[in-house]
Design a protein around this motif. Structure first.
Motif, PDB file in Angstrom:
ATOM      1  N   LYS A   1       0.834  -1.213   0.000  1.00 25.51           N
ATOM      2  CA  LYS A   1       0.000   0.000   0.000  1.00 25.51           C
ATOM      3  C   LYS A   1       0.860   1.251   0.000  1.00 25.51           C
ATOM      4  O   LYS A   1       0.524   2.254  -0.646  1.00 25.51           O
ATOM      5  CB  LYS A   1      -0.933  -0.017   1.211  1.00 25.51           C
ATOM      6  N   VAL A   2       1.975   1.205   0.732  1.00 27.87           N
ATOM      7  CA  VAL A   2       2.891   2.351   0.757  1.00 27.87           C
ATOM      8  C   VAL A   2       3.476   2.578  -0.627  1.00 27.87           C
ATOM      9  O   VAL A   2       3.554   3.721  -1.108  1.00 27.87           O
ATOM     10  CB  VAL A   2       4.020   2.132   1.788  1.00 27.87           C
ATOM     11  N   PHE A   3       3.887   1.490  -1.284  1.00 27.53           N
ATOM     12  CA  PHE A   3       4.425   1.614  -2.643  1.00 27.53           C
ATOM     13  C   PHE A   3       3.369   2.213  -3.576  1.00 27.53           C
ATOM     14  O   PHE A   3       3.656   3.114  -4.372  1.00 27.53           O
ATOM     15  CB  PHE A   3       4.874   0.244  -3.168  1.00 27.53           C
TER      16      PHE A   3
ATOM     17  N   LYS B   1       8.905  -4.213  16.182  1.00 28.83           N
ATOM     18  CA  LYS B   1       8.650  -3.074  17.078  1.00 28.83           C
ATOM     19  C   LYS B   1       8.243  -1.812  16.304  1.00 28.83           C
ATOM     20  O   LYS B   1       8.285  -0.718  16.842  1.00 28.83           O
ATOM     21  CB  LYS B   1       9.896  -2.794  17.923  1.00 28.83           C
ATOM     22  N   LEU B   2       7.857  -1.987  15.038  1.00 33.06           N
ATOM     23  CA  LEU B   2       7.524  -0.833  14.208  1.00 33.06           C
ATOM     24  C   LEU B   2       6.023  -0.582  14.170  1.00 33.06           C
ATOM     25  O   LEU B   2       5.222  -1.515  14.033  1.00 33.06           O
ATOM     26  CB  LEU B   2       8.015  -1.035  12.776  1.00 33.06           C
ATOM     27  N   LEU B   3       5.635   0.685  14.274  1.00 35.41           N
ATOM     28  CA  LEU B   3       4.270   1.088  13.977  1.00 35.41           C
ATOM     29  C   LEU B   3       4.145   1.248  12.467  1.00 35.41           C
ATOM     30  O   LEU B   3       5.149   1.321  11.745  1.00 35.41           O
ATOM     31  CB  LEU B   3       3.949   2.408  14.676  1.00 35.41           C
ATOM     32  N   VAL B   4       2.917   1.304  11.978  1.00 37.69           N
ATOM     33  CA  VAL B   4       2.703   1.434  10.537  1.00 37.69           C
ATOM     34  C   VAL B   4       3.407   2.671   9.999  1.00 37.69           C
ATOM     35  O   VAL B   4       4.030   2.635   8.928  1.00 37.69           O
ATOM     36  CB  VAL B   4       1.192   1.489  10.220  1.00 37.69           C
TER      37      VAL B   4
ATOM     38  N   SER C   1       7.743   5.168   6.815  1.00 40.10           N
ATOM     39  CA  SER C   1       8.890   6.067   6.759  1.00 40.10           C
ATOM     40  C   SER C   1      10.128   5.352   6.218  1.00 40.10           C
ATOM     41  O   SER C   1      10.863   5.907   5.391  1.00 40.10           O
ATOM     42  CB  SER C   1       9.160   6.639   8.155  1.00 40.10           C
ATOM     43  N   GLN C   2      10.358   4.107   6.676  1.00 37.53           N
ATOM     44  CA  GLN C   2      11.541   3.378   6.218  1.00 37.53           C
ATOM     45  C   GLN C   2      11.444   3.046   4.734  1.00 37.53           C
ATOM     46  O   GLN C   2      12.427   3.167   3.995  1.00 37.53           O
ATOM     47  CB  GLN C   2      11.715   2.102   7.048  1.00 37.53           C
TER      48      GLN C   2
ATOM     49  N   ILE D   1      13.881   4.598   1.544  1.00 40.44           N
ATOM     50  CA  ILE D   1      14.676   3.756   0.638  1.00 40.44           C
ATOM     51  C   ILE D   1      14.236   3.919  -0.813  1.00 40.44           C
ATOM     52  O   ILE D   1      15.047   4.179  -1.704  1.00 40.44           O
ATOM     53  CB  ILE D   1      14.560   2.266   1.027  1.00 40.44           C
ATOM     54  N   PHE D   2      12.929   3.760  -1.050  1.00 44.29           N
ATOM     55  CA  PHE D   2      12.436   3.610  -2.418  1.00 44.29           C
ATOM     56  C   PHE D   2      11.865   4.897  -3.019  1.00 44.29           C
ATOM     57  O   PHE D   2      11.612   4.951  -4.214  1.00 44.29           O
ATOM     58  CB  PHE D   2      11.379   2.504  -2.468  1.00 44.29           C
TER      59      PHE D   2
END
Length: 286
Positions: free
Chosen positions: A19-21, A140-143, A148-149, A153-154
């Motif tokens: 979905k982020v992509f 340990k990551l929230l959405v 953000s990560q 990167i992309f």
């Protein structure tokens, strides 16, 4: 053309990642049959293709056909069809909790427990993890952190560090952080708590830092600690570790632990290093 294969352990966030992509202009396809991937990629890399950013989801749902993927990837390399692999991982306890909360069954629901199914899945996807260009541990990551990560990167084309180190100060009186990989007790160092003018200050302030670090024992300890962590980091990276949480504890988490955590952070924080690093003070406001 930027072509990304999004894969990883079920429950680690692949759907969210896609979905982020998609939100960032990528043409996304999820669970495309392995037998069709090669033809699909040929079309993407043809002169008539209008797509220049594509992400596809590939995972354990492909079943036995997943065994065909190594040959597909090899033929893509032979054709100079460049691709990147993003592998999303997560620890077993978090995955089990996620499956229980959503009441969804694991895609490999043929075992007597979710943990066994996850372990079996790890074995089948191990070849993709080894080839991955980027590994993100979502335990340990929230959405918003995952978003953000991925965007860094992309979308923003920033360098990505597969190992991310968190240096966390804490107070033993409030309990040991459950997610620490390494814990160091600094209650043997000089304690500013017993100095009236320093009692209400914290290790973020210069006076406290100077009081703690003025002791030869403090300086020697931080030097040895830095040397040990510096030795461990490349070995952790070689082993494939993605997250390293270093706990520095004193009695209340206000003075000594904060000071030492800050000193360690300064000595390990190197922009040229092949790891990312941050500092957190769990109990400084308690």
């Amino acid at each position: 053309m930027r072509f990304v294969i999004v894969t990883g352990i079920s429950g680690a966030g692949k759907i969210t990642a896609l979905k982020v992509f998609e939100d960032n202009g990528y043409y996304c396809v999820d669970n495309l049959p392995i037998a069709l991937i090669e033809n699909f990629v040929d079309l993407l890399f043809s002169e008539n293709s209008e797509k220049n950013k594509v992400a596809i989801g590939v995972d354990i749902r492909s079943g036995e056909n997943l065994d065909l993927l190594p040959q597909v990837l090899e033929r893509m390399r032979e054709k100079d069809q460049n691709y990147e692999i993003l592998f999303l991982d997560c620890d077993n306890s978090t995955l089990i909790k996620r499956f229980k909360e959503t009441r969804r069954s694991h895609p490999m629901g043929d075992s007597d427990s979710v943990e066994n199914e996850v372990n079996e899945e790890r074995e089948k996807l191990d070849f993709l993890r080894e080839q991955a260009d980027y590994i993100i541990d979502t335990s340990k990551l929230l959405v918003r952190n995952l978003r953000s990560q991925i965007e860094s990167i992309f979308i923003n084309n920033q360098d990505y560090k597969n190992l991310f180190i968190t240096i966390m100060s804490f107070g033993f009186k409030y309990g040991v952080p459950a997610d620490c990989d390494l814990i160091f007790d600094v209650r043997f160092l000089p304690n500013p708590y017993y100095v009236p003018e320093l009692k209400k200050k914290t290790g973020l302030e210069k006076e406290v830092q100077e009081y703690v670090m003025d002791s030869p024992i403090s300086e020697q300890f931080v030097e040895k600690l830095t040397d040990m962590i510096s030795f461990l980091i490349p070995n952790y990276i070689a082993e494939g570790k993605n997250q390293l949480v270093i706990g520095i504890g004193c009695t209340g988490g206000h003075h000594r632990s904060v000071t030492v955590a800050g000193e360690l952070f300064k000595r390990l924080n190197d922009e040229e290093a092949n790891y990312g690093i941050r500092i957190a003070h769990r109990d400084i406001t308690r």
